[in-house]
Design an enzyme around this catalytic site. Sequence first.
Site, PDB file in Angstrom:
ATOM      1  N   LYS A   1     -15.448  -2.265   2.644  1.00 35.91           N
ATOM      2  CA  LYS A   1     -14.825  -2.617   1.247  1.00 35.91           C
ATOM      3  C   LYS A   1     -15.983  -3.063   0.778  1.00 35.91           C
ATOM      4  O   LYS A   1     -16.058  -4.409   0.603  1.00 35.91           O
ATOM      5  CB  LYS A   1     -13.955  -3.408   1.413  1.00 35.91           C
ATOM      6  CG  LYS A   1     -12.531  -3.083   2.499  1.00 35.91           C
ATOM      7  CD  LYS A   1     -11.649  -4.232   3.015  1.00 35.91           C
ATOM      8  CE  LYS A   1     -10.499  -4.243   3.399  1.00 35.91           C
ATOM      9  NZ  LYS A   1      -9.643  -4.961   3.870  1.00 35.91           N
TER      10      LYS A   1
ATOM     11  N   GLU B   1       1.203  -0.957   0.228  1.00 33.50           N
ATOM     12  CA  GLU B   1       0.071  -0.063   0.015  1.00 33.50           C
ATOM     13  C   GLU B   1       0.627   0.899  -0.170  1.00 33.50           C
ATOM     14  O   GLU B   1      -0.124   2.063   0.061  1.00 33.50           O
ATOM     15  CB  GLU B   1      -0.952  -0.044   1.356  1.00 33.50           C
ATOM     16  CG  GLU B   1      -2.129  -1.278   1.338  1.00 33.50           C
ATOM     17  CD  GLU B   1      -3.324  -1.060   2.187  1.00 33.50           C
ATOM     18  OE1 GLU B   1      -2.637  -0.075   3.158  1.00 33.50           O
ATOM     19  OE2 GLU B   1      -4.055  -1.993   2.627  1.00 33.50           O
TER      20      GLU B   1
HETATM   21  P1  PGA Z   1      -6.902  -6.094   1.892  1.00 32.84           P
HETATM   22  O1  PGA Z   1      -5.799  -4.861   3.521  1.00 32.84           O
HETATM   23  O2  PGA Z   1      -6.654  -5.317   0.783  1.00 32.84           O
HETATM   24  O3  PGA Z   1      -5.464  -7.455   1.449  1.00 32.84           O
HETATM   25  O4  PGA Z   1      -7.449  -7.046   2.974  1.00 32.84           O
HETATM   26  C1  PGA Z   1      -6.504  -4.353   4.055  1.00 32.84           C
HETATM   27  C2  PGA Z   1      -6.754  -4.590   5.378  1.00 32.84           C
HETATM   28  O5  PGA Z   1      -7.075  -5.582   5.656  1.00 32.84           O
HETATM   29  O6  PGA Z   1      -7.570  -3.525   5.561  1.00 32.84           O
HETATM   30 ZN    ZN Z   2      -7.758  -4.753   7.840  1.00 28.66          ZN
END
Ligand code: PGA
Ligand code: ZN
Length: 432
Positions: free
Chosen positions: A337, A205
């Site tokens: 998400k 990230e």
């Molecule tokens: P991921 O990580 O998109 O790899 O799941 C982001 C998070 O855990 O918040």
């Molecule tokens: Zn997370």
Amino acid sequence: MKIINVDAYQIFDSRGLPTVEAVVELDSGICGVGLVPSGASTGQFEALELRDGDAARFQGKSVYQAIANIKTELAPALAGKEVSQQAMLDQIMCEVDGTANKSRLGANAILAVSLAIADANAKAQGLPLFKTLAPTCSANLLPLPEIQLVGGGAHAQWRTDIQDFLIIVNGAKSYNDTLEVTSNIYRTAEGMLKQRGLLAGAADEGGFWPTFDSHEAIFEFVVEAIQRAGYQPGRDVSISLDIAASDLYSDGQYHLPLDGKSYTSEEFLALMLDWCERYPVLSIEDPFADTDFAAWKAFTREVGDRIQIIGDDLFTTNISRIEQGITEKLANSVLIKLNQIGTVSETLKAIEVTQNAGWLPVVSARSGETEDAFISHLAVATNAGQLKVGSFTRSERMVKWNEVIRIERALSGYSEFVGGSIFQQLKQLEPA
Ligand code: PGA
Ligand code: ZN
């Protein structure tokens, strides 16, 4: 305006891995696009991301079947339908799929089209996405960012066990202030790491991937970076953690190989409380495994009135899991998400359920991202109040931070920013 065609093709995310892009074409000639992100530390209760698993193509990661499913199943089901009916169109796609976790057609197939419908609808109405996505007419709250300084876990080959050390500029008076303070801390932290010879690279990230020998050392580093940049830890800038503890949990124990230690659930709970006590931690995500409800509950009882406790893998943006969490008082915040649940309307519903309980939604990117900024609009559209996108580098991250600046301009004086005072809301929750 009616949908006349839905097309899809394979593009690549910020890790260079295949993902789905869909285009929804309207009878007016207007087209909307949808680009799907992808996680690496995914929760076991997420909707299914369909990958071909053909070792000869992109090491099994291609998404040609998801794309074929859009063309052969979703496109005919949506043809001729009114584009403004997002909830109904999402419902149709869920019914065509016919499974609880979108595993037949793939959540990546369905989400690509769902996002493209939302985009086409905004363009058809000639309005910015945050306005047409908004469930009410008062969508104007600019989010407080959660920004990653150090990345670890599944995003940095387990150089650290804790996945994210992030900062929240809780003392900022404006969205732009949060970015200025973050930028200053980011550059300061980079200088410190370079000087100490600890910089090993960038995590997925975009955060620093340093070579620390303990998690305590990272806490001390983050506190020092905040101070050296000229800010007071806790008052101006606080620490936010994503423990991503499901990844650390096996055989009934939490393992932190970096510290050479393993913990029972009770011991790990004590460690989390200790970290929150000794460092200016304002928010903590997935402090326990997604099955360890007793620890979540006990932790929320202890610190839930003053620390944001976010369920990511715990809830996976799944409405019934969030409702269960609210009933059992497992946390006080939900990471949101889109691709964990797979449609725009279910995501909006997840945010609504969260807010109705007095909990805080945190709209979030994935570790594998695209050049799309849908989530910036989603955060403002729902007055979510918080946005988590990864670091303060790399265009797939910056596009989201920058889009909020554009939204602020589009709101021309009507935007609001409450910053860190959003956490006051946690004090009003009934004790667990
Ligand atoms: P991921 O990580 O998109 O790899 O799941 C982001 C998070 O855990 O918040
Ligand atoms: Zn997370």
